[in-house]
Design a protein around this motif. Structure first.
Motif, PDB file in Angstrom:
ATOM      1  N   LYS A  36       1.827  -3.234   2.955  1.00  0.00           N
ATOM      2  CA  LYS A  36       0.898  -4.357   3.048  1.00  0.00           C
ATOM      3  C   LYS A  36       1.457  -5.516   2.240  1.00  0.00           C
ATOM      4  O   LYS A  36       1.704  -5.381   1.041  1.00  0.00           O
ATOM      5  CB  LYS A  36      -0.485  -3.998   2.533  1.00  0.00           C
ATOM      6  CG  LYS A  36      -1.456  -5.167   2.701  1.00  0.00           C
ATOM      7  CD  LYS A  36      -2.856  -4.819   2.312  1.00  0.00           C
ATOM      8  CE  LYS A  36      -3.740  -6.041   2.599  1.00  0.00           C
ATOM      9  NZ  LYS A  36      -5.102  -5.810   2.200  1.00  0.00           N
ATOM     10  N   GLY A  37       1.691  -6.626   2.928  1.00  0.00           N
ATOM     11  CA  GLY A  37       2.194  -7.819   2.261  1.00  0.00           C
ATOM     12  C   GLY A  37       3.651  -7.717   1.861  1.00  0.00           C
ATOM     13  O   GLY A  37       4.146  -8.535   1.097  1.00  0.00           O
TER      14      GLY A  37
ATOM     15  N   GLU B 140      -0.227 -16.816   2.689  1.00  0.00           N
ATOM     16  CA  GLU B 140       0.630 -15.876   1.966  1.00  0.00           C
ATOM     17  C   GLU B 140      -0.183 -14.736   1.378  1.00  0.00           C
ATOM     18  O   GLU B 140      -1.367 -14.882   1.088  1.00  0.00           O
ATOM     19  CB  GLU B 140       1.392 -16.609   0.863  1.00  0.00           C
ATOM     20  CG  GLU B 140       0.517 -17.178  -0.218  1.00  0.00           C
ATOM     21  CD  GLU B 140       1.282 -18.007  -1.238  1.00  0.00           C
ATOM     22  OE1 GLU B 140       0.735 -18.199  -2.329  1.00  0.00           O
ATOM     23  OE2 GLU B 140       2.399 -18.444  -0.958  1.00  0.00           O
ATOM     24  N   ALA B 141       0.460 -13.613   1.208  1.00  0.00           N
ATOM     25  CA  ALA B 141      -0.195 -12.440   0.617  1.00  0.00           C
ATOM     26  C   ALA B 141      -0.219 -12.580  -0.901  1.00  0.00           C
ATOM     27  O   ALA B 141       0.721 -13.115  -1.496  1.00  0.00           O
ATOM     28  CB  ALA B 141       0.547 -11.177   1.017  1.00  0.00           C
TER      29      ALA B 141
ATOM     30  N   ALA C 277       2.761  -8.395   6.969  1.00  0.00           N
ATOM     31  CA  ALA C 277       1.595  -9.039   6.354  1.00  0.00           C
ATOM     32  C   ALA C 277       0.366  -8.141   6.417  1.00  0.00           C
ATOM     33  O   ALA C 277      -0.398  -8.043   5.459  1.00  0.00           O
ATOM     34  CB  ALA C 277       1.306 -10.357   7.050  1.00  0.00           C
ATOM     35  N   ASN C 278       0.156  -7.486   7.543  1.00  0.00           N
ATOM     36  CA  ASN C 278      -1.016  -6.626   7.748  1.00  0.00           C
ATOM     37  C   ASN C 278      -0.788  -5.243   7.167  1.00  0.00           C
ATOM     38  O   ASN C 278       0.345  -4.827   6.920  1.00  0.00           O
ATOM     39  CB  ASN C 278      -1.310  -6.466   9.245  1.00  0.00           C
ATOM     40  CG  ASN C 278      -1.692  -7.765   9.885  1.00  0.00           C
ATOM     41  OD1 ASN C 278      -2.224  -8.662   9.261  1.00  0.00           O
ATOM     42  ND2 ASN C 278      -1.392  -7.876  11.170  1.00  0.00           N
TER      43      ASN C 278
END
Length: 151
Positions: free
Chosen positions: A9-10, A74-75, A15-16
């Protein structure tokens, strides 16, 4: 001992929340250019403690965090988790399932977790010492390593 699942994740292009399940029949990951194959290898090496930016194709360690796009923000952090099945007891622990995770935040802070408990990288390396698994293990082969083996 068998790798059951990789969760991201990130992390870089992921991103997901992304989960990759590894059953007994998985021997490699294939896909078109730009689909994230190298980022998967980088994620595994990173969660196992890789500290060299160059080995992960980065300018700085903060570059592992998804930077956003025109349509996505952005994460705040990057997280990678490896889940191992330990039914044969190869990893020296009483747990049947071993979860190893690493998170880095935009602030620069980072943490490792072993089965959800904050720990040190040294603890993870010690646990995996006799398994042949590590950030520089030949069990994890990137494209550059294939070229090195062939020439």
């Amino acid at each position: 001992m068998r790798l059951k699942e990789l969760k991201l994740k990130g992390f870089k292009s992921f991103a997901n929340d992304t989960s990759i399940l590894f059953n007994e029949n998985v021997t490699g990951i294939v896909g078109p250019n730009g689909s994230g194959k190298s980022n998967i290898v980088d994620a595994i090496r990173w969660v196992l403690g890789e500290q060299k930016n160059k080995e992960l194709r980065l300018e700085s360690m903060g570059d592992v965090i998804f930077n956003g796009t025109k349509t996505r923000k952005e994460a705040p952090s990057a997280n990678v988790e490896l889940i191992f099945e330990n039914d044969k007891g190869i990893i020296a622990t009483e747990f049947q399932t071993v979860n190893i995770s690493r998170t880095v935040y935009r602030s620069g802070e980072s943490e490792y977790r072993l089965n959800g408990v904050i720990c040190r990288l040294k603890d993870i390396k010690s646990l995996l010492l006799d398994t042949g698994i590590g950030s520089n293990s030949y069990a994890i082969i990137s494209l550059g390593m294939v070229d090195d083996l062939l020439y």
